[in-house]
Design an enzyme around this catalytic site. Structure first.
Site, PDB file in Angstrom:
ATOM      1  N   CYS A  16      -5.061 -12.527 -11.889  1.00  0.00           N
ATOM      2  CA  CYS A  16      -4.395 -12.847 -13.150  1.00  0.00           C
ATOM      3  C   CYS A  16      -4.847 -14.212 -13.641  1.00  0.00           C
ATOM      4  O   CYS A  16      -4.894 -15.168 -12.881  1.00  0.00           O
ATOM      5  CB  CYS A  16      -2.888 -12.833 -12.954  1.00  0.00           C
ATOM      6  SG  CYS A  16      -2.037 -13.230 -14.468  1.00  0.00           S
ATOM      7  N   CYS A  98      -0.443  -8.749 -18.295  1.00  0.00           N
ATOM      8  CA  CYS A  98       0.150  -8.807 -16.960  1.00  0.00           C
ATOM      9  C   CYS A  98      -0.267  -7.577 -16.161  1.00  0.00           C
ATOM     10  O   CYS A  98      -0.087  -6.448 -16.598  1.00  0.00           O
ATOM     11  CB  CYS A  98       1.666  -8.886 -17.060  1.00  0.00           C
ATOM     12  SG  CYS A  98       2.463  -8.739 -15.462  1.00  0.00           S
ATOM     13  N   CYS A 347      16.797  -6.281  -0.426  1.00  0.00           N
ATOM     14  CA  CYS A 347      15.680  -6.777  -1.248  1.00  0.00           C
ATOM     15  C   CYS A 347      15.426  -8.251  -0.964  1.00  0.00           C
ATOM     16  O   CYS A 347      14.603  -8.868  -1.621  1.00  0.00           O
ATOM     17  CB  CYS A 347      15.950  -6.526  -2.725  1.00  0.00           C
ATOM     18  SG  CYS A 347      17.464  -7.256  -3.321  1.00  0.00           S
TER      19      CYS A 347
END
Ligand code: SAH
Length: 389
Positions: A16, A98, A347
């Site tokens: 990126c 993205c 998570c």
């Protein structure tokens, strides 16, 4: 249009161009190294409880995010830009390509900017409180092909609403519903209480593990559906459901895990704090033709306390709390129900470790620890743990 991708010189993998500025990703190394790093972390933190299985990687670790939130602003020459707020500040970082977002998102964002310019819809400025468009939320389903665009505005009036919808649909016939959400104040990226459906049904549907799920704008839904199927398969295996197994699905969101258990014959009670998600869960049970599951819209800790006080019990407790993990109250009441098995879907590994210590003190031992890479290029680690008495 979005700029061209850049690639790693050695591995050829995508990289990126906004990595350092944006903060959305934290790992810029080849994917194999990311997996190795996460495995080491999971081993380091959890192997004291039980052997940690090999983390389940993603086959193609890109474009996995089926929920994309984009903020709009102006650059120095007053051109409309889109991107995300830098995590450390409230500075908007322009991001055009993205590599984590679902492929539908960036062309829609591009059109959004064009229409904002043409129709004089100004981006909202959090510093001055001026402007209209706070952000957009795009939710997509790779299985049903449905696409939802939510335009979050600071005030109720959306000028040339009909023309906006017409132009957006002309450019993107793949959009199946458009919703305006009105959020006069609040933190960046939050949704307000009021919504107007501008086009379509106001929600999308997705399919996971052979079940169908309705997702409203404000409901929690896992952002990486490819890995979610693998995650839920692990959770289901750990739950070891038989006909009539009594299951509590705590922090159930839109009811996904509980519904999959109910489809396998369990008698399920789901508990969820968010009223939109809970409403979706009730609809989802119906959508899947199930009458062996019910949902309670409540704080999971309070629900467990009431269950414990009334002498309730369950065979399997499935818990999938947010990053903060479970409350002490939740865990203390959970063990009073004496479930044979607890399936903890986490998570955040730090809070998982904390909560597992407490469960261990209360007599529960880990017998299965399976990390799953739900968030490639970020430091996040998702884990399924089976605890038994
Ligand atoms: N199991 C679901 C959702 C997991 S995310 C899935 O896989 O999709 C965690 C969920 O917990 C969110 O839906 C959030 O709204 C809910 N939640 C957060 N705090 C809660 C609380 N105190 N009590 C009950 N639910 C809560």
């Amino acid at each position: 249009m979005p700029k061209k991708m850049i690639h790693d010189k050695v591995t050829g993998e995508r990289r990126c161009r906004c990595f350092k500025r944006c903060g959305g990703c934290q790992l810029d190394e080849p994917y194999a190294d990311q997996i190795e790093r996460k495995q080491q972390k999971a081993d380091g933190m959890l192997s004291k409880f039980a052997p940690v299985k090999k983390i389940i990687p993603m086959d193609s670790p890109y474009n996995y995010r089926c929920k994309v939130q984009t903020v709009y602003g102006l650059d120095r020459s007053k051109r409309i830009i889109s991107g995300i707020y830098q995590s450390s500040s409230r500075k908007l970082v322009a991001v055009d390509d993205c590599m984590l977002e679902d492929v539908h998102a960036s062309p829609i964002t591009y059109t959004m900017k064009k229409l904002m310019k043409d129709m004089r819809m100004t981006p909202y400025d959090i510093r001055t409180g001026q402007g209209l468009i706070r952000h957009t939320l795009i939710r997509t389903s790779q299985t049903t092909g449905q696409v939802m665009l939510v335009v979050v505005t600071a005030s109720a009036i959306l000028p040339s609403k009909n023309n906006f919808v017409k132009a957006m649909l002309k450019a993107h016939p793949e959009i199946t519903t458009i919703v305006q959400n009105i959020c006069p104040d609040g933190m960046p990226l939050t949704l307000g209480e009021r919504s107007n459906i501008l086009y379509g049904r106001g929600y999308i549907e997705d399919e996971l593990c052979g079940c169908r799920f309705r997702i409203s704008p404000a409901s929690f839904y896992q952002v990486n559906p490819v890995q979610t199927e693998k995650l839920y398969a692990c959770a289901l295996r750990a739950a070891d459901i038989k006909d009539g197994t009594k299951v509590i699905d705590a922090y159930c969101g839109t009811g996904t895990i509980g519904i999959i258990c109910a489809k396998n014959g369990a008698e399920v009670t789901g508990v969820e704090l968010n009223k939109h998600a809970c409403r979706d869960a009730v609809t989802n049970a119906r959508l899947n033709g199930l009458d062996n599951i019910r949902f309670v819209n409540d704080d999971a800790g309070r629900f467990m306390q009431e269950m414990a006080e009334s002498g309730g019990s369950c065979d399997v407790l499935i818990m999938d709390p947010p990053r903060a993990g479970a409350s002490r109250e939740f865990i203390e009441c959970a063990v009073k129900l004496a479930p044979e098995k607890i399936v903890y879907v986490s998570c955040k590994i730090e809070t998982l470790e904390r909560d597992m210590k407490l469960f261990r003190q209360k007599g529960y031992r880990a017998s299965y620890i399976q990390p799953v890479d739900m968030f490639p290029h970020t430091v996040g680690i998702e884990t399924v743990v089976q605890l038994s008495k």
